[in-house]
Design a protein around this motif. Structure first.
Motif, PDB file in Angstrom:
ATOM      1  N   ILE A 150       0.824  -1.220   0.000  1.00 28.92           N
ATOM      2  CA  ILE A 150       0.000   0.000   0.000  1.00 28.92           C
ATOM      3  C   ILE A 150       0.858   1.270   0.000  1.00 28.92           C
ATOM      4  O   ILE A 150       0.326   2.373   0.030  1.00 28.92           O
ATOM      5  CB  ILE A 150      -0.990   0.005   1.187  1.00 28.92           C
ATOM      6  CG1 ILE A 150      -0.288  -0.126   2.540  1.00 28.92           C
ATOM      7  CG2 ILE A 150      -2.007  -1.118   1.023  1.00 28.92           C
ATOM      8  CD1 ILE A 150       0.116   1.136   3.188  1.00 28.92           C
ATOM      9  N   GLN A 151       2.166   1.112  -0.045  1.00 32.27           N
ATOM     10  CA  GLN A 151       3.043   2.270  -0.055  1.00 32.27           C
ATOM     11  C   GLN A 151       3.322   2.764  -1.469  1.00 32.27           C
ATOM     12  O   GLN A 151       3.047   2.073  -2.450  1.00 32.27           O
ATOM     13  CB  GLN A 151       4.359   1.951   0.648  1.00 32.27           C
ATOM     14  CG  GLN A 151       4.233   1.698   2.140  1.00 32.27           C
ATOM     15  CD  GLN A 151       5.582   1.573   2.818  1.00 32.27           C
ATOM     16  OE1 GLN A 151       6.541   2.263   2.453  1.00 32.27           O
ATOM     17  NE2 GLN A 151       5.675   0.684   3.804  1.00 32.27           N
ATOM     18  N   GLU A 152       3.868   3.983  -1.549  1.00 27.14           N
ATOM     19  CA  GLU A 152       4.283   4.598  -2.812  1.00 27.14           C
ATOM     20  C   GLU A 152       5.812   4.715  -2.769  1.00 27.14           C
ATOM     21  O   GLU A 152       6.372   5.775  -2.478  1.00 27.14           O
ATOM     22  CB  GLU A 152       3.641   5.980  -2.975  1.00 27.14           C
ATOM     23  CG  GLU A 152       2.130   6.002  -2.907  1.00 27.14           C
ATOM     24  CD  GLU A 152       1.477   5.441  -4.159  1.00 27.14           C
ATOM     25  OE1 GLU A 152       2.132   5.461  -5.220  1.00 27.14           O
ATOM     26  OE2 GLU A 152       0.309   4.996  -4.068  1.00 27.14           O
ATOM     27  N   PRO A 153       6.526   3.618  -3.062  1.00 18.76           N
ATOM     28  CA  PRO A 153       7.970   3.591  -2.829  1.00 18.76           C
ATOM     29  C   PRO A 153       8.766   4.553  -3.706  1.00 18.76           C
ATOM     30  O   PRO A 153       9.802   5.074  -3.278  1.00 18.76           O
ATOM     31  CB  PRO A 153       8.354   2.130  -3.120  1.00 18.76           C
ATOM     32  CG  PRO A 153       7.256   1.612  -3.992  1.00 18.76           C
ATOM     33  CD  PRO A 153       6.020   2.314  -3.550  1.00 18.76           C
ATOM     34  N   ARG A 154       8.319   4.811  -4.928  1.00 15.32           N
ATOM     35  CA  ARG A 154       9.078   5.716  -5.795  1.00 15.32           C
ATOM     36  C   ARG A 154       9.076   7.137  -5.250  1.00 15.32           C
ATOM     37  O   ARG A 154      10.086   7.836  -5.307  1.00 15.32           O
ATOM     38  CB  ARG A 154       8.518   5.679  -7.217  1.00 15.32           C
ATOM     39  CG  ARG A 154       8.792   4.366  -7.953  1.00 15.32           C
ATOM     40  CD  ARG A 154       8.459   4.485  -9.426  1.00 15.32           C
ATOM     41  NE  ARG A 154       7.062   4.866  -9.623  1.00 15.32           N
ATOM     42  CZ  ARG A 154       6.561   5.321 -10.765  1.00 15.32           C
ATOM     43  NH1 ARG A 154       7.352   5.491 -11.817  1.00 15.32           N
ATOM     44  NH2 ARG A 154       5.285   5.617 -10.866  1.00 15.32           N
ATOM     45  N   MET A 155       7.939   7.568  -4.705  1.00 14.88           N
ATOM     46  CA  MET A 155       7.885   8.903  -4.112  1.00 14.88           C
ATOM     47  C   MET A 155       8.793   8.982  -2.886  1.00 14.88           C
ATOM     48  O   MET A 155       9.546   9.952  -2.712  1.00 14.88           O
ATOM     49  CB  MET A 155       6.444   9.266  -3.725  1.00 14.88           C
ATOM     50  CG  MET A 155       6.337  10.584  -2.966  1.00 14.88           C
ATOM     51  SD  MET A 155       4.640  11.019  -2.502  1.00 14.88           S
ATOM     52  CE  MET A 155       4.140  11.911  -3.973  1.00 14.88           C
ATOM     53  N   ALA A 156       8.726   7.961  -2.037  1.00 17.59           N
ATOM     54  CA  ALA A 156       9.548   7.960  -0.824  1.00 17.59           C
ATOM     55  C   ALA A 156      11.033   7.953  -1.163  1.00 17.59           C
ATOM     56  O   ALA A 156      11.834   8.664  -0.541  1.00 17.59           O
ATOM     57  CB  ALA A 156       9.190   6.759   0.046  1.00 17.59           C
ATOM     58  N   GLN A 157      11.411   7.166  -2.167  1.00 22.27           N
ATOM     59  CA  GLN A 157      12.814   7.103  -2.562  1.00 22.27           C
ATOM     60  C   GLN A 157      13.271   8.428  -3.152  1.00 22.27           C
ATOM     61  O   GLN A 157      14.378   8.908  -2.869  1.00 22.27           O
ATOM     62  CB  GLN A 157      13.036   5.977  -3.564  1.00 22.27           C
ATOM     63  CG  GLN A 157      14.501   5.790  -3.952  1.00 22.27           C
ATOM     64  CD  GLN A 157      14.709   4.623  -4.906  1.00 22.27           C
ATOM     65  OE1 GLN A 157      13.783   4.174  -5.564  1.00 22.27           O
ATOM     66  NE2 GLN A 157      15.929   4.120  -4.973  1.00 22.27           N
ATOM     67  N   ALA A 158      12.430   9.039  -3.987  1.00 22.78           N
ATOM     68  CA  ALA A 158      12.773  10.335  -4.574  1.00 22.78           C
ATOM     69  C   ALA A 158      12.961  11.380  -3.485  1.00 22.78           C
ATOM     70  O   ALA A 158      13.885  12.204  -3.545  1.00 22.78           O
ATOM     71  CB  ALA A 158      11.682  10.779  -5.548  1.00 22.78           C
ATOM     72  N   GLU A 167      20.737   8.500   7.332  1.00 25.97           N
ATOM     73  CA  GLU A 167      20.507   7.078   7.543  1.00 25.97           C
ATOM     74  C   GLU A 167      20.061   6.759   8.961  1.00 25.97           C
ATOM     75  O   GLU A 167      19.389   5.749   9.191  1.00 25.97           O
ATOM     76  CB  GLU A 167      21.783   6.290   7.223  1.00 25.97           C
ATOM     77  CG  GLU A 167      22.123   6.268   5.743  1.00 25.97           C
ATOM     78  CD  GLU A 167      23.333   5.401   5.455  1.00 25.97           C
ATOM     79  OE1 GLU A 167      23.906   4.842   6.416  1.00 25.97           O
ATOM     80  OE2 GLU A 167      23.705   5.275   4.274  1.00 25.97           O
ATOM     81  N   GLN A 168      20.430   7.596   9.949  1.00 25.32           N
ATOM     82  CA  GLN A 168      20.075   7.282  11.340  1.00 25.32           C
ATOM     83  C   GLN A 168      18.599   7.525  11.642  1.00 25.32           C
ATOM     84  O   GLN A 168      18.107   7.125  12.696  1.00 25.32           O
ATOM     85  CB  GLN A 168      20.945   8.072  12.316  1.00 25.32           C
ATOM     86  CG  GLN A 168      20.724   9.590  12.319  1.00 25.32           C
ATOM     87  CD  GLN A 168      21.662  10.317  11.379  1.00 25.32           C
ATOM     88  OE1 GLN A 168      22.111   9.720  10.389  1.00 25.32           O
ATOM     89  NE2 GLN A 168      21.974  11.574  11.680  1.00 25.32           N
ATOM     90  N   ARG A 169      17.883   8.171  10.741  1.00 30.50           N
ATOM     91  CA  ARG A 169      16.449   8.375  10.923  1.00 30.50           C
ATOM     92  C   ARG A 169      15.670   7.221  10.298  1.00 30.50           C
ATOM     93  O   ARG A 169      16.173   6.503   9.449  1.00 30.50           O
ATOM     94  CB  ARG A 169      16.003   9.685  10.276  1.00 30.50           C
ATOM     95  CG  ARG A 169      16.580  10.940  10.903  1.00 30.50           C
ATOM     96  CD  ARG A 169      16.077  12.164  10.173  1.00 30.50           C
ATOM     97  NE  ARG A 169      16.681  13.386  10.685  1.00 30.50           N
ATOM     98  CZ  ARG A 169      16.571  14.574  10.093  1.00 30.50           C
ATOM     99  NH1 ARG A 169      15.870  14.679   8.958  1.00 30.50           N
ATOM    100  NH2 ARG A 169      17.145  15.635  10.621  1.00 30.50           N
ATOM    101  N   ALA A 170      14.400   7.074  10.736  1.00 25.37           N
ATOM    102  CA  ALA A 170      13.528   6.080  10.114  1.00 25.37           C
ATOM    103  C   ALA A 170      13.348   6.411   8.635  1.00 25.37           C
ATOM    104  O   ALA A 170      13.228   7.588   8.260  1.00 25.37           O
ATOM    105  CB  ALA A 170      12.170   6.063  10.813  1.00 25.37           C
ATOM    106  N   ALA A 171      13.348   5.377   7.809  1.00 22.17           N
ATOM    107  CA  ALA A 171      13.174   5.594   6.375  1.00 22.17           C
ATOM    108  C   ALA A 171      11.793   6.192   6.104  1.00 22.17           C
ATOM    109  O   ALA A 171      10.784   5.701   6.615  1.00 22.17           O
ATOM    110  CB  ALA A 171      13.321   4.277   5.621  1.00 22.17           C
ATOM    111  N   PRO A 172      11.714   7.265   5.321  1.00 16.47           N
ATOM    112  CA  PRO A 172      10.405   7.836   5.000  1.00 16.47           C
ATOM    113  C   PRO A 172       9.567   6.875   4.157  1.00 16.47           C
ATOM    114  O   PRO A 172      10.106   6.076   3.395  1.00 16.47           O
ATOM    115  CB  PRO A 172      10.733   9.107   4.216  1.00 16.47           C
ATOM    116  CG  PRO A 172      12.107   8.885   3.689  1.00 16.47           C
ATOM    117  CD  PRO A 172      12.805   7.999   4.667  1.00 16.47           C
ATOM    118  N   TYR A 173       8.257   6.945   4.319  1.00 13.95           N
ATOM    119  CA  TYR A 173       7.340   6.163   3.493  1.00 13.95           C
ATOM    120  C   TYR A 173       6.243   7.084   2.986  1.00 13.95           C
ATOM    121  O   TYR A 173       5.986   8.141   3.577  1.00 13.95           O
ATOM    122  CB  TYR A 173       6.743   4.985   4.282  1.00 13.95           C
ATOM    123  CG  TYR A 173       5.894   5.384   5.475  1.00 13.95           C
ATOM    124  CD1 TYR A 173       4.527   5.624   5.342  1.00 13.95           C
ATOM    125  CD2 TYR A 173       6.455   5.510   6.742  1.00 13.95           C
ATOM    126  CE1 TYR A 173       3.748   5.992   6.427  1.00 13.95           C
ATOM    127  CE2 TYR A 173       5.688   5.877   7.834  1.00 13.95           C
ATOM    128  CZ  TYR A 173       4.340   6.117   7.674  1.00 13.95           C
ATOM    129  OH  TYR A 173       3.573   6.487   8.751  1.00 13.95           O
TER     130      TYR A 173
END
Length: 289
Positions: A150-158, A167-173
């Motif tokens: 249910i995530q939008e991984p391309r937006m989060a990666q961009a 890197e020490q923060r939680a990965a955005p989703y």
């Protein structure tokens, strides 16, 4: 599968643990607000109120407006509270408390967040009504669930690449609103936006009082992000959790925001109470119209 007592926690009177509610206490249309005081502001529009319950920061009123049954519930601030509220609302409609088993036929709720927010783009006027088309979560909540579908991984990666996410923060989703429910609320009064959900109000939103934030250009980095013609419009603290858990549980959700502050211009609403009341009235008019 029967749910154990440590998983589905029920109070001695049979109500769900945190919300203190029974299945019959809630409607199929749920309005969420962060502030417990705003529950009464919303229910003051109702023609009747049949349920008034509270426990901790979770206040619930259920009643009717123009013949439609509605529930308004306060979540408190943050996606940690959203995790509690969304899971327990779902349990109320999709789990049998006596057998402790999930119903075969699932019920879907309509969940409308009515909240306040701060804009980060200078062209967004104070008191604007904004619907979150997408939410980008900095809180990490969805990473604790099997949620890739249910995530939008391309937006989060961009976003992570453009903004140099540490890197020490939680990965955005990233998660999108429910298109079907959103269509009901669209009008020339509503601006669509990309909302960032932060896990705090001060440092996590780039504010400094006595503690220095780890970046002096946090807001500028967010404001410069672009993806398929979209930019980040505003910051708040619940929407990504509401969108993510609603999709996972099979519910429909939209987040309606009133812009009270603009971080880019330094402005704040001259009448925040009235602006928020206007958004409540707009949303109730759509829901019950």
């Amino acid at each position: 599968m029967t749910l154990g007592a440590s998983e589905l926690i029920v109070n001695p009177d049979g109500s769900i643990y945190h919300l203190n509610l029974f299945p019959e206490d809630i409607a199929d249309t749920i309005i969420t607000v962060g502030d417990p005081d705003r529950v009464a502001e919303v229910s003051s529009f109702f023609d009747t109120v049949e349920v008034k319950k509270s426990k901790r920061e979770f206040y619930t009123h259920t009643g009717t407006l123009k013949g439609k049954r509605l529930t308004v519930i306060s979540t408190g601030i943050g996606t940690d509270n959203i995790d509690i509220v969304l899971n327990e609302l779902d349990a109320l409609v999709n789990i049998d408390f006596e057998s402790r088993m999930v119903h075969e036929a699932k019920k879907s709720l309509d969940i409308i967040r009515i909240g306040t927010t701060g804009a980060i783009q200078s062209d967004i006027p104070i008191d604007t009504f904004l619907m979150s088309e997408y939410a980008i979560g900095f809180d990490g909540l969805l990473h604790f669930y099997d949620s890739s579908s249910i995530q939008e991984p391309r937006m989060a990666q961009a976003f992570a690449v453009q903004c140099g996410w540490p890197e020490q923060r939680a990965a955005p989703y990233a998660v999108k609103y429910d298109i079907t429910l959103a269509k009901k609320f669209l009008s020339n009064r509503i601006r669509l936006g990309v909302t960032v959900t932060c896990m705090g109000f001060y440092g996590p939103q780039g504010r400094s009082l006595r503690l220095n934030a780890d970046s002096n250009s946090f807001i500028e980095k967010l404001a410069s992000f672009h993806y398929e013609g979209r930019v980040i419009t505003n910051l708040e603290m619940e929407t990504s959790g509401i969108y993510g858990l609603s999709k996972l549980l099979g519910h429909r959700a939209v987040s309606m925001n009133c812009i009270l502050a603009n971080r880019a211009t330094g402005e704040f609403s001259k009448n925040p109470k009235q602006a928020t009341q206007d958004l409540i009235g707009y949303c109730l008019g759509i829901i019950c119209g």
